[in-house]
Design an enzyme around this catalytic site. Structure first.
Site, PDB file in Angstrom:
ATOM      1  N   ASN A 131       1.026  -1.123  -0.069  1.00  0.00           N
ATOM      2  CA  ASN A 131       0.050  -0.053   0.019  1.00  0.00           C
ATOM      3  C   ASN A 131       0.815   1.427   0.058  1.00  0.00           C
ATOM      4  O   ASN A 131       1.382   1.394   0.947  1.00  0.00           O
ATOM      5  CB  ASN A 131      -0.751  -0.213   1.310  1.00  0.00           C
ATOM      6  CG  ASN A 131      -1.485   1.102   1.447  1.00  0.00           C
ATOM      7  OD1 ASN A 131      -1.736   2.134   0.377  1.00  0.00           O
ATOM      8  ND2 ASN A 131      -2.214   1.430   2.534  1.00  0.00           N
ATOM      9  N   LYS A 137       0.115   4.416  -0.368  1.00  0.00           N
ATOM     10  CA  LYS A 137      -0.291   5.518   0.307  1.00  0.00           C
ATOM     11  C   LYS A 137      -0.206   6.776  -0.607  1.00  0.00           C
ATOM     12  O   LYS A 137      -0.015   6.471  -1.795  1.00  0.00           O
ATOM     13  CB  LYS A 137       0.008   5.763   1.866  1.00  0.00           C
ATOM     14  CG  LYS A 137       0.010   4.610   2.365  1.00  0.00           C
ATOM     15  CD  LYS A 137       0.103   4.542   4.223  1.00  0.00           C
ATOM     16  CE  LYS A 137      -0.249   3.308   4.632  1.00  0.00           C
ATOM     17  NZ  LYS A 137       0.004   3.492   6.131  1.00  0.00           N
ATOM     18  N   HIS A 179      -9.625   1.688   4.511  1.00  0.00           N
ATOM     19  CA  HIS A 179      -8.156   1.776   5.311  1.00  0.00           C
ATOM     20  C   HIS A 179      -8.554   2.912   6.717  1.00  0.00           C
ATOM     21  O   HIS A 179      -9.211   3.730   6.359  1.00  0.00           O
ATOM     22  CB  HIS A 179      -7.117   2.430   4.609  1.00  0.00           C
ATOM     23  CG  HIS A 179      -5.769   2.174   4.989  1.00  0.00           C
ATOM     24  ND1 HIS A 179      -5.481   3.268   5.974  1.00  0.00           N
ATOM     25  CD2 HIS A 179      -4.765   1.461   5.047  1.00  0.00           C
ATOM     26  CE1 HIS A 179      -4.157   2.837   6.441  1.00  0.00           C
ATOM     27  NE2 HIS A 179      -3.689   1.913   5.841  1.00  0.00           N
ATOM     28  N   GLU A 235      -6.745   5.171   7.703  1.00  0.00           N
ATOM     29  CA  GLU A 235      -6.632   6.572   7.493  1.00  0.00           C
ATOM     30  C   GLU A 235      -7.945   7.323   6.760  1.00  0.00           C
ATOM     31  O   GLU A 235      -8.373   8.216   6.930  1.00  0.00           O
ATOM     32  CB  GLU A 235      -5.341   6.700   6.502  1.00  0.00           C
ATOM     33  CG  GLU A 235      -4.165   6.577   7.524  1.00  0.00           C
ATOM     34  CD  GLU A 235      -2.744   5.731   6.633  1.00  0.00           C
ATOM     35  OE1 GLU A 235      -2.890   5.834   5.460  1.00  0.00           O
ATOM     36  OE2 GLU A 235      -1.944   5.276   7.466  1.00  0.00           O
ATOM     37  N   GLU A 253      -5.533  -4.310  10.656  1.00  0.00           N
ATOM     38  CA  GLU A 253      -4.529  -3.380  10.852  1.00  0.00           C
ATOM     39  C   GLU A 253      -4.775  -2.721  11.924  1.00  0.00           C
ATOM     40  O   GLU A 253      -5.597  -1.588  11.939  1.00  0.00           O
ATOM     41  CB  GLU A 253      -4.549  -2.334   9.559  1.00  0.00           C
ATOM     42  CG  GLU A 253      -4.213  -3.281   8.152  1.00  0.00           C
ATOM     43  CD  GLU A 253      -3.543  -2.057   7.306  1.00  0.00           C
ATOM     44  OE1 GLU A 253      -2.589  -2.163   6.764  1.00  0.00           O
ATOM     45  OE2 GLU A 253      -4.090  -1.074   6.827  1.00  0.00           O
ATOM     46  N   GLY A 274       2.547   2.543  10.725  1.00  0.00           N
ATOM     47  CA  GLY A 274       3.505   3.747  10.684  1.00  0.00           C
ATOM     48  C   GLY A 274       4.299   4.119  11.969  1.00  0.00           C
ATOM     49  O   GLY A 274       4.836   4.863  12.020  1.00  0.00           O
ATOM     50  N   SER A 280       3.293  -1.798  10.402  1.00  0.00           N
ATOM     51  CA  SER A 280       4.612  -2.034  10.599  1.00  0.00           C
ATOM     52  C   SER A 280       5.134  -3.263  10.236  1.00  0.00           C
ATOM     53  O   SER A 280       6.030  -3.720  10.989  1.00  0.00           O
ATOM     54  CB  SER A 280       5.015  -1.286  12.035  1.00  0.00           C
ATOM     55  OG  SER A 280       4.602  -0.107  12.199  1.00  0.00           O
TER      56      SER A 280
END
Ligand code: PGA
Length: 256
Positions: free
Chosen positions: A10, A12, A100, A102, A172, A178, A218
């Site tokens: 991904n 991003k 996701h 985010e 996730e 991250g 991560s």
């Protein structure tokens, strides 16, 4: 049931077209023919990079598929800034990431939106990589499994087993994305097992056994082996470590 692992990058909001072409070419150059039997590889670049990335992979006949990071559920119309399923399908995408964290946190995507996107994708013959995961607050409250399985139920509401079977769920934990802080293999396995049990309730054991559940947050060269050794973890959805061909390829090789 042996599920074929899936290693998905991904990207991003990283890589201009020129940069995307370089990274895709680097991945393609390192691709080994014998991987095709053992692992599926997917890259999810930003919209503008999809076609250039696909062109590189097609030219090299590299068995890496391309997916979007998001998609709108309506077929067309006045939705400024959005991209349809038909648009990503035409350029050769096989799937899109949906939900996701985010997108949920920064762009207000709801469980209902995620469900509409899943339905739009499967009805066009594409699959969804449905992201679910809890915040640190939810984990500390001790309600992670309830929270995550409710997200799974909402994402697949009204989707039939045959369509769901093509989809992928990515667990996730938000606190691991991250941050360099990965869930332990045991923490990740516990939630992925709960996700599979929910898929079995919704779609039956056979479909749940066939569906791939990924871990993301991560994932890197140092922790991939322990995560992949878990019975209910079938691959990774990888952000940071997918932005360098060398580390992404090491993650792919950990699935062999
Ligand atoms: P990360 O991102 O690997 O950089 O933590 C994973 C993701 O958000 O998909």
């Amino acid at each position: 049931m042996t599920r074929k692992p899936l290693m998905a990058g991904n990207w991003k909001m990283n890589n201009t077209v020129a940069e995307a072409v370089v990274l895709t070419q680097e991945i393609s150059n390192r691709y080994e023919k014998e991987w095709a039997e053992a692992v599926d590889v997917l890259v999810c670049p930003p919209f503008v990079d999809l076609k250039p990335a696909k062109t590189v992979l097609d030219f090299d006949k590299t068995k890496v598929s391309v997916g979007a990071q998001n998609v709108h559920w309506e077929p067309k119309g006045a939705f400024t800034g959005e991209v349809s399923v038909a648009m990503i399908k035409e350029i050769g995408c096989t799937c899109s990431i949906v939900g996701h964290s985010e997108r949920r946190e920064l762009f207000g995507e709801t469980n209902e939106d995620v469900n509409r996107k899943v339905k739009a994708l499967v009805s066009a013959g594409l699959y969804a990589v449905v992201c679910v995961g809890e915040s640190l607050a939810v984990r500390e409250e001790g309600t992670t499994e309830e929270y995550v399985t409710a997200q799974v139920r909402a994402a697949f509401a009204g989707v039939d087993a045959r369509d769901a079977a093509e989809c992928v769920v990515a667990y996730e934990p938000i606190w691991a994305i991250g941050t360099g802080r990965t869930a332990t293999p045991e923490q990740a396995e516990a939630v992925c097992a709960a996700i599979r049990a929910t898929l079995a309730e919704l779609f039956g054991d056979e479909t749940a056994d066939a569906m791939r559940v990924l871990y993301g947050g991560s994932m890197n060269v140092g922790n991939v082996e322990g995560l992949m050794a878990q019975p209910n973890i079938d691959g990774g959805l990888v952000g940071g470590a997918s932005l360098e061909a060398a580390s992404f390829v090491q993650l792919i090789e950990a699935c062999l």
